[in-house]
Structures are given as structure tokens and as C-alpha cells.
Design a protein around this motif. Structure first.
Motif, short mmCIF file in Angstrom:
data_model
loop_
_atom_site.label_atom_id
_atom_site.label_comp_id
_atom_site.label_asym_id
_atom_site.label_seq_id
_atom_site.Cartn_x
_atom_site.Cartn_y
_atom_site.Cartn_z
N TYR A 598 0.83 -1.20 0.00
CA TYR A 598 0.00 0.00 0.00
C TYR A 598 0.87 1.26 0.00
O TYR A 598 0.63 2.20 -0.77
CB TYR A 598 -0.91 -0.03 1.23
CG TYR A 598 -1.90 1.13 1.28
CD1 TYR A 598 -3.05 1.12 0.50
CD2 TYR A 598 -1.67 2.22 2.11
CE1 TYR A 598 -3.96 2.17 0.54
CE2 TYR A 598 -2.56 3.27 2.15
CZ TYR A 598 -3.71 3.24 1.37
OH TYR A 598 -4.60 4.29 1.41
N ARG A 599 1.92 1.27 0.87
CA ARG A 599 2.82 2.43 0.93
C ARG A 599 3.58 2.59 -0.39
O ARG A 599 3.81 3.71 -0.85
CB ARG A 599 3.79 2.27 2.10
CG ARG A 599 3.16 2.45 3.46
CD ARG A 599 4.23 2.62 4.54
NE ARG A 599 5.04 1.42 4.67
CZ ARG A 599 4.76 0.44 5.51
NH1 ARG A 599 3.70 0.49 6.28
NH2 ARG A 599 5.56 -0.63 5.58
N LEU A 600 3.96 1.47 -0.98
CA LEU A 600 4.70 1.51 -2.24
C LEU A 600 3.85 2.09 -3.37
O LEU A 600 4.33 2.87 -4.19
CB LEU A 600 5.18 0.10 -2.61
CG LEU A 600 6.15 -0.02 -3.78
CD1 LEU A 600 7.39 0.84 -3.56
CD2 LEU A 600 6.55 -1.47 -3.98
N ARG A 601 2.56 1.71 -3.39
CA ARG A 601 1.65 2.27 -4.40
C ARG A 601 1.58 3.78 -4.28
O ARG A 601 1.58 4.51 -5.28
CB ARG A 601 0.25 1.67 -4.25
CG ARG A 601 0.12 0.22 -4.68
CD ARG A 601 -1.30 -0.29 -4.43
NE ARG A 601 -2.26 0.51 -5.17
CZ ARG A 601 -2.61 0.27 -6.43
NH1 ARG A 601 -2.08 -0.73 -7.09
NH2 ARG A 601 -3.49 1.05 -7.05
N LYS A 602 1.50 4.26 -3.05
CA LYS A 602 1.44 5.71 -2.83
C LYS A 602 2.73 6.38 -3.30
O LYS A 602 2.70 7.44 -3.94
CB LYS A 602 1.20 6.00 -1.34
CG LYS A 602 -0.14 5.52 -0.81
CD LYS A 602 -1.31 6.25 -1.45
CE LYS A 602 -2.64 5.80 -0.82
NZ LYS A 602 -3.80 6.44 -1.49
N LYS A 603 3.86 5.77 -2.96
CA LYS A 603 5.15 6.37 -3.31
C LYS A 603 5.36 6.39 -4.82
O LYS A 603 5.97 7.33 -5.36
CB LYS A 603 6.27 5.59 -2.63
CG LYS A 603 7.65 6.23 -2.85
CD LYS A 603 8.71 5.62 -1.96
CE LYS A 603 8.57 6.06 -0.52
NZ LYS A 603 9.71 5.66 0.32
N LEU A 604 4.85 5.36 -5.52
CA LEU A 604 4.98 5.30 -6.98
C LEU A 604 3.89 6.09 -7.69
O LEU A 604 3.79 6.07 -8.91
CB LEU A 604 4.96 3.85 -7.46
CG LEU A 604 6.07 2.94 -6.92
CD1 LEU A 604 5.96 1.55 -7.51
CD2 LEU A 604 7.45 3.51 -7.22
N ASP A 605 3.03 6.73 -6.89
CA ASP A 605 1.96 7.60 -7.42
C ASP A 605 1.01 6.82 -8.33
O ASP A 605 0.64 7.28 -9.41
CB ASP A 605 2.57 8.78 -8.18
CG ASP A 605 1.54 9.91 -8.37
OD1 ASP A 605 0.61 10.00 -7.55
OD2 ASP A 605 1.67 10.68 -9.35
N SER A 607 -2.60 5.30 -9.26
CA SER A 607 -4.01 5.56 -8.99
C SER A 607 -4.71 4.25 -8.68
O SER A 607 -4.13 3.16 -8.79
CB SER A 607 -4.66 6.23 -10.21
OG SER A 607 -4.70 5.33 -11.30
N THR A 608 -5.99 4.32 -8.31
CA THR A 608 -6.75 3.12 -7.99
C THR A 608 -6.93 2.22 -9.21
O THR A 608 -7.14 1.02 -9.07
CB THR A 608 -8.14 3.50 -7.44
OG1 THR A 608 -8.79 4.38 -8.38
CG2 THR A 608 -8.03 4.20 -6.11
N GLU A 609 -6.87 2.82 -10.41
CA GLU A 609 -7.03 2.02 -11.63
C GLU A 609 -5.75 1.30 -12.03
O GLU A 609 -5.77 0.34 -12.79
CB GLU A 609 -7.47 2.90 -12.83
CG GLU A 609 -8.91 3.42 -12.74
CD GLU A 609 -9.01 4.65 -11.84
OE1 GLU A 609 -7.94 5.21 -11.50
OE2 GLU A 609 -10.14 5.03 -11.49
#
Length: 619
Positions: A598-605, A607-609
Motif C-alpha cells: 500500500y505504501r509503495l503504491r502511494k510512493k509510486l503515485d 491511482s486506484t485504476e
């Protein structure tokens, strides 16, 4: 485990009080009409409508109407009516849980519809048979029946769009059960597109909810929640309280998975009065069970047991064995938490019996694991070890089953791509032949001269091509060997860390029981050192770089903000390992992996798609 229930698929329905009033009024009108009609097809149709109106709110009355319709259809020798009545009997038996009787009635109806060449009736019965096979976990047979329906419906004119979409939906849901999530995604999107076009909002919401489940299994939690909330909004708009409550339960389960308990409780507390209003024991027991699980996680054990007892009572009254097994396991956990392991064992035994009788491998796996810990606390290490072995065996069987499903999905994908490549090659060959046919005689002569001249160097070129091909085969073979070596190294590292972690837990237990702190402390320190030994990761990194050259440098150049630990996670995701395997290699919990992703998704910017896995595979 995320709770997902596709109620309309399994032929379950709950009627709201206002709708019941409308149906009772319509039923009274039908019965009045029935009394005034002579025996004939019209009278049969009235009985069929009465059966349909009472099927989900007065099952005994529905059985009476279907018996009358069977008798009248035979009296009139109305072949379509006989086939339809047998189908209605199948639906009735399915709803009361008599699967063998349902199967026999469906088969008889199918033969009768085929005999009179009624395609619409034939596909309806085959759909019912597919659902029966689905309920028996015979997913391959279910898929065969669905494929037959899709093939027939696709060429039928006019096309029954609603039924075709239902077939795509059932195919998608069955593929979810086979863990073929990407295939399921394609089929469910087909169903959604049709439901949207023919304006069936209830079925549209069902398809969107299934997309939410698929995205959940693919690890896209944000996307899953987005779909679930979208389907919830539709159910609320069309005032479908049954599915509104079910959707809130599903969303709550997802928030529980990511440890957002307060948000989960908000949804559960909103869903509970709805479940009681529509008198749905299935949903009510699951909501109470979920509230009990949250209370347990928060350490509020006596509040938890109140929820669990209430859920268990309803499960027994409603005869819901699957939910009852979950309740007993939760009760066992409660007594374990309050230091009453002997009582916990009693409920655990009930859980094991329930899991075996219902064939619930997931519940059986969790029960054996909890049992191993309980018997260890009681000092019965022999039984603890036996339960741990059973847990490991079931875990391996589930893992092997999942791997087989993944291999089958990849094989299916490979076959499809191979066929597509063959078509492209055939098209190219046709194009070449057409071009050759258009060449003039002069061009043919010139080509012949050129071919003759080229023969001088042909042998040398051919030899060079052969050497290049052999060299390529050698490189490919080396790369494949390195890939296998990398995978073997990763899995061995995961298994070693898992074994060391279990050994450490056992050492800590024995240290507390036998008062030999110094020796055990030295053992635990040695285990911790081995678990945290960077040499293990350096060896793995060397293998990884040989297979995936420049991966680390590419990541660092594109995403300089990524830490060394996150780079490790990305490398393991690149290998398409499971969350459990990644957790063992990195020596963190599965929940820690979810949070890290989850943190990695945020850091890599992202989106939900966007899919994290797709991004990693593209690097």
C-alpha cells in the motif's frame, strides 16, 4: 477471508414487506382467475405464475402450485408445460437443499425441451444445472454447461441479451473460484456491458460487485473498494435492501483485511438493522461474526463472545452449517484468549468436524493451526506436533492446487496467443502468395537470375544462420536455467526463514516453561542473526541480477525515492511470488506485506485504476 456471496446466482431471494403486499394482491387475483377458468393452457399459465410469485416467500404454496401444474400439463399433453413444470420442480428442490432431486428434475426437463426444440427453455435448464455443479465445486462441468449455453445463445436470433449476460456472469464467477482472475475479469466485463445496455440495474450492480471481488484477489484493494461502493450505491438507488446489506458486509470485510476496524464497524452497524428488517439470517449471522472478530482484535473479548453467541444461535436456528463452523472457531479463539484452553479445545473439535463435513479446507487449515498452539499451551506437544503436520499438509495441498490453477491459466493464455500467432503467420503467407501471383514473367526471370547468383553465397549464409540459431538456443537455455535457479533459491530462502521462525517460537515457549533462559536466549539470538543475515539477500540478489539485468538500476533511475527495502519488495514482486512467500523471505508478517504494498503504491503515485503488479512486470 473476504466474504462474497452471489445470492441471485445461487437462486436465493428475499422479498421486502412492500413488495410482499403487492405480490399477495396479485396472487389473490390469479387464484380468482384460476377458479373461473376451464382446464386449458391458460389455466396452466396461471398456475405457473402463482408458483413464481410464491417461490421465495411461501415455499410450501409454491410446491403445491407446481404439483397442480404438472398434473394439468400431463392431462392436456402440453409438452412445453411438462418441461417447464419439471424445471420449476428443480428450482424448488434446489431452494430447499435437495440437490439430487433438483438434478433429476433438471435433467428430465432438459431432455423434454430438447425434444420439442425449445432453445429458450433448454438454455434456462442448462443454466440451472451449471449452478448445481457450481455449488458442488465441480467448476469444470459447470463451465462446460455455461459454454454450451453461450454458444447456442450467440447464434440464436433474436438474442436473449439478459440470459446471455447471465451466462457470462456465471462464467466469470466460476473462473474466480478456479482462481483464473484475469479470465474472470474479461467475462464479467462482457456481462456488465450487456446489463448496462439493456438497463438492468440490479444485474449491473451484481456484475460490478463481482469485479470488486476479482480486483480484491488481484491485490488491488483500492479498486476493489471502488467497485463495491459503486454497486452499493446502485442497490440503494433501486431500494434493494437485501443486496444493500450484503454489499455493506463485503465492504466491511475488506476494511477488516487492511486493519481499518472503525470504518468496518460503521458499515457493519448500518448493515445489521437492515439484515433484521429483511429477516435474512445468513447476513445477520455473518455481520455478528464480523463484529465479534473486530472485538477480539481490539482485545474486547467478552463483547466478542456476546456477538459470537448471538451469531451461533441464529446459525443453528437457520441451519447454516458453514457459518456455524466459523462461529465455533471464533468461540474457541475466545476461550484461548481468556486462558481456558480446555474449553477452547472442545469448540475446536466441533470446528474440525464441521470443516470436514462441509469440505471447507480453509476453515480446516485455520483450525489445525489454532489447535497446534492450544495443545502446546496445554503441554501436549505430541498432539500439537500432529496438528501442525496436518496444518502443513493442508497448506501444501491448497498451495499445490493454487499453483495448478495458475499453470492452467498460463497454459490457456499460451494456447490462445499461439493460435493468434498462427493466424498472423497465415495472413502473411497469403499476402506473400498474392504478391508472388502478381509478378510478371520478366520479374520471374530476373528473380531466377538473382537466385542463381545468390547461390554462390547461400551456403555460407545458411551456415551463419545455423550458428546464430544454435547460439540463441544456448543463451535461451542458460537464461531458463538461471530463472529456475533463482526461483529455487527464493523458495528455499522462504522455507528456511519459515522453519527458523517456527523454531524460534518453540524455543521461546520452552524457555518460559523450563526456566533455562541462558541457553534458549543464545539459541534465539542465533536464529535472529540467521533470519537477518544480509548474506542471504546478497546471494539472492546475485541470482536475480543475472536473470533480470539492470532491474535495480532502472527502478532507481525512475523512482529515486524508493528505499532499499522497497527495492527488495519490487524484486520479489517481479518474480510473481505469493504474499506468503514474500513475507517469509523478508521475515515480516503477511499483514506487513499488505501495508508495504500500500505504501509503495502511494510512493509510486499509482491511482486506484493502476496495477502495481503490471508496473513491476513492465520494468
Amino acid at each position: 477471508m473476504k466474504s462474497k456471496i452471489v445470492f441471485w446466482l445461487l437462486v436465493v431471494c428475499v422479498v421486502s414487506p412492500p413488495l410482499c403486499a403487492q405480490q399477495n394482491q396479485k396472487l389473490d387475483s390469479l387464484l380468482t382467475l384460476y377458479q373461473n377458468l376451464d382446464d386449458g393452457i391458460r389455466k396452466y399459465e396461471v398456475l405457473a405464475q402463482a408458483h413464481e410469485l410464491t417461490l421465495y416467500n411461501d415455499i410450501d404454496a409454491a410446491k403445491n402450485y407446481v404439483d397442480l401444474s404438472v398434473k394439468l400439463a400431463r392431462q392436456l399433453d402440453y409438452k412445453k408445460g411438462i418441461a417447464q413444470s419439471n424445471y420449476n420442480l428443480g428450482v424448488y428442490y434446489n431452494n430447499i437443499g435437495k440437490k439430487d432431486s433438483a438434478f433429476a428434475s433438471y435433467k428430465k426437463s432438459l431432455q423434454q425441451y430438447i425434444a420439442i426444440k425449445d432453445i429458450s427453455g433448454e438454455t434456462a435448464v442448462r443454466h440451472g444445472l451449471a449452478i448445481l455443479k457450481f455449488a458442488e465445486s465441480d467448476y469444470d462441468k459447470s463451465l462446460n454447461l455455461i459454454e454450451e449455453n453461450i454458444e447456442i445463445q450467440s447464434v440464436q436470433r433474436p438474442i436473449d441479451s439478459s440470459r446471455l449476460a447471465s451466462s457470462f456472469y456465471l462464467k466469470g464467477y466460476t473462473q474466480v473460484k478456479k482462481a483464473n482472475y484475469k479470465v474472470a475479469l474479461v467475462e464479467t466485463l462482457k456481462a456488465l456491458k450487456i446489463f448496462e445496455r439493456i438497463a438492468q440495474p440490479d444485474r449491473e450492480a451484481d456484475a460490478i460487485a463481482l469485479l470488486g471481488e476479482i480486483e480484491y484477489h488481484l491485490g488491488n484493494i483500492d479498486k476493489s473498494l471502488e467497485y463495491d461502493k459503486k454497486s452499493l450505491a446502485i442497490y440503494r438507488r433501486i431500494n434493494d435492501k437485501f443486496y444493500e446489506a450484503e454489499s455493506m458486509l463485503t465492504i466491511a470485510d475488506t476494511y477488516m483485511e487492511i486493519k481499518e476496524y472503525d470504518t468496518a464497524m460503521d458499515y457493519l452497524n448500518d448493515a445489521l438493522p437492515l439484515a433484521r428488517e429483511i429477516q435474512s439470517p445468513s447476513i445477520e449471522t455473518m455481520i455478528l461474526g464480523a463484529l465479534g472478530d473486530i472485538a477480539t482484535e481490539k482485545g474486547e473479548y467478552y463483547k466478542a463472545i456476546d456477538y459470537i453467541k448471538a451469531s451461533t444461535k441464529i446459525s443453528k436456528e437457520a441451519k447454516r452449517p458453514a457459518i456455524l463452523g466459523e462461529n465455533w472457531l471464533s468461540t474457541s479463539l475466545f476461550y484461548s484468549k481468556v486462558n481456558q484452553p480446555k474449553i477452547a479445545i472442545q469448540y475446536l473439535d466441533s470446528t474440525l468436524q464441521n470443516a470436514k463435513s462441509t469440505g471447507n479446507k480453509d476453515l480446516l487449515q485455520r483450525a489445525y493451526f489454532d489447535g497446534s498452539k492450544l495443545y502446546s499451551e496445554l503441554g501436549n506437544h505430541k498432539q500439537a506436533y500432529a496438528y501442525y503436520v496436518d496444518f502443513h499438509n493442508i497448506s501444501d495441498s491448497i498451495l499445490n492446487s493454487d499453483k495448478s490453477k495458475r499453470i492452467e491459466e498460463l497454459r490457456s493464455k499460451f494456447d490462445t496467443e499461439k493460435k493468434e500467432q498462427q493466424i498472423v503467420l497465415q495472413e502473411k503467407e497469403i499476402t506473400v502468395l498474392e504478391q508472388q501471383a502478381s509478378i510478371s514473367n520478366l520479374q520471374r526471370i530476373l528473380m531466377g537470375i538473382g537466385l542463381l547468383l545468390s547461390l554462390i553465397g547461400f551456403y555460407a549464409i545458411r551456415q551463419k544462420m545455423k550458428r546464430n540459431r544454435l547460439e540463441k538456443e544456448k543463451v535461451d537455455a542458460e537464461l531458463e536455467f538461471k530463472k529456475k535457479e533463482l526461483t529455487t533459491h527464493a523458495l528455499n530462502l522462504a522455507r528456511k526463514n519459515e522453519t527458523l521462525e517456527n523454531l524460534k517460537l518453540k524455543a521461546q515457549e520452552l524457555k518460559e516453561k523450563e526456566n533455562m533462559g541462558a541457553g534458549y536466549n543464545q539459541l534465539i539470538r542465533s536464529i535472529n542473526f540467521d533470519l537477518q543475515d544480509d548474506n542471504n539477500w546478497e546471494n539472492f540478489s546475485r541470482y536475480f541480477e543475472e536473470v533480470h539485468k539492470d532491474f535495480n538500476s532502472t527502478v532507481k533511475s525512475k523512482y529515486p525515492q524508493v528505499t532499499s527495502n522497497e527495492l527488495r519488495l519490487l524484486a520479489l514482486l517481479k518474480m510473481n511470488l505469493s504474499s506468503k512467500e514474500i513475507a517469509n523471505i523478508l521475515n515480516i508478517s503477511p499483514e506487513g506485506i499488505k501495508k508495504a504494498r500500500y505504501r509503495l503504491r502511494k510512493k509510486l503515485d499509482l491511482s486506484t485504476e493502476d496495477s502495481l503488479q503490471d508496473l513491476v512486470l513492465s520494468l
